[in-house]
Design a protein around this motif. Sequence first.
Motif, short mmCIF file in Angstrom:
data_model
loop_
_atom_site.label_atom_id
_atom_site.label_comp_id
_atom_site.label_asym_id
_atom_site.label_seq_id
_atom_site.Cartn_x
_atom_site.Cartn_y
_atom_site.Cartn_z
N LEU A 1 31.64 43.89 28.38
CA LEU A 1 32.17 43.00 27.35
C LEU A 1 33.10 41.92 27.91
O LEU A 1 33.29 40.88 27.30
N ILE A 2 33.70 42.22 29.06
CA ILE A 2 34.67 41.29 29.63
C ILE A 2 34.17 40.79 30.98
O ILE A 2 33.74 41.59 31.82
N ASN A 3 34.24 39.49 31.17
CA ASN A 3 33.93 38.88 32.45
C ASN A 3 35.25 38.43 33.06
O ASN A 3 35.86 37.47 32.58
N TYR A 4 35.72 39.16 34.06
CA TYR A 4 37.01 38.86 34.68
C TYR A 4 36.86 37.83 35.79
O TYR A 4 36.02 37.99 36.68
N GLU A 5 37.68 36.79 35.74
CA GLU A 5 37.84 35.88 36.86
C GLU A 5 38.94 36.41 37.76
O GLU A 5 38.86 36.33 38.98
N VAL A 6 39.99 36.93 37.12
CA VAL A 6 41.14 37.51 37.83
C VAL A 6 41.51 38.80 37.13
O VAL A 6 41.55 38.86 35.90
N GLN A 7 41.77 39.83 37.91
CA GLN A 7 42.23 41.14 37.41
C GLN A 7 42.96 41.76 38.59
O GLN A 7 42.49 42.67 39.24
N ASP A 8 44.11 41.20 38.93
CA ASP A 8 44.79 41.55 40.17
C ASP A 8 46.29 41.74 39.98
O ASP A 8 46.93 40.98 39.25
N GLU A 9 46.82 42.72 40.70
CA GLU A 9 48.27 42.88 40.77
C GLU A 9 48.82 41.71 41.59
O GLU A 9 48.23 41.33 42.60
N ASP A 10 49.94 41.16 41.14
CA ASP A 10 50.60 40.12 41.92
C ASP A 10 51.14 40.75 43.20
O ASP A 10 51.84 41.76 43.15
N PRO A 11 50.79 40.17 44.35
CA PRO A 11 51.25 40.73 45.63
C PRO A 11 52.77 40.90 45.65
O PRO A 11 53.51 40.04 45.18
N GLY A 12 53.21 42.03 46.17
CA GLY A 12 54.63 42.31 46.32
C GLY A 12 55.32 42.87 45.09
O GLY A 12 56.51 43.16 45.13
#
Length: 178
Positions: free
Chosen positions: A96-107
């Motif tokens: 159902l979802i198309n992710y472009e970004v799905q990321d923890e912010d570094p640090g």
Amino acid sequence: MPYRDDPAGYIAREKLMTIATLPAHTASATVLEAPSRTAEADAAIVSALDLAFQAAVKRNDASAIDRILHPTFYLVLGNGSVVTRDEVIAEARAGLINYEVQDEDPGTQTVRVWGDTAIVTARLRIRGMREGIRFDRLLWFSDTYVRTPGGWKYAFAQASLPLPGEGSERTQAHAGGL
């Protein structure tokens, strides 16, 4: 913790989970047996597992999500609604979802370990499209992992409301991602 001094050898029965990195199109978490003796080692394992979970959500990899989640997993969103394990897996299977970004912010990731429980906190950026509606959010989350006989499992999550400013929520649709 009293059970750590167990003469029956609790420490010898502890399991260490490591993440086997496979090519991106088949990446998944794999449980390997090995004794774990330090909170630092457990924190490293849980950190890698949480990043593997975020990557599985981004790919809509229902099989990897299924392996990582505890059977009684629940996610509580910032608005108070509850999402079950079955709903998270079904959402991934349906794509159902198309992710472009799905990321923890570094640090931003911190892992705290107390015996057989670990809490991961981090800031997460999610951006993509759900059923034709674009979303872009920045939020904080807390993920709870518990040690089971089969290794660490992701048991509970709580996500903040979208943070104000750049990347704040542009839709009300649940975008998963935890």
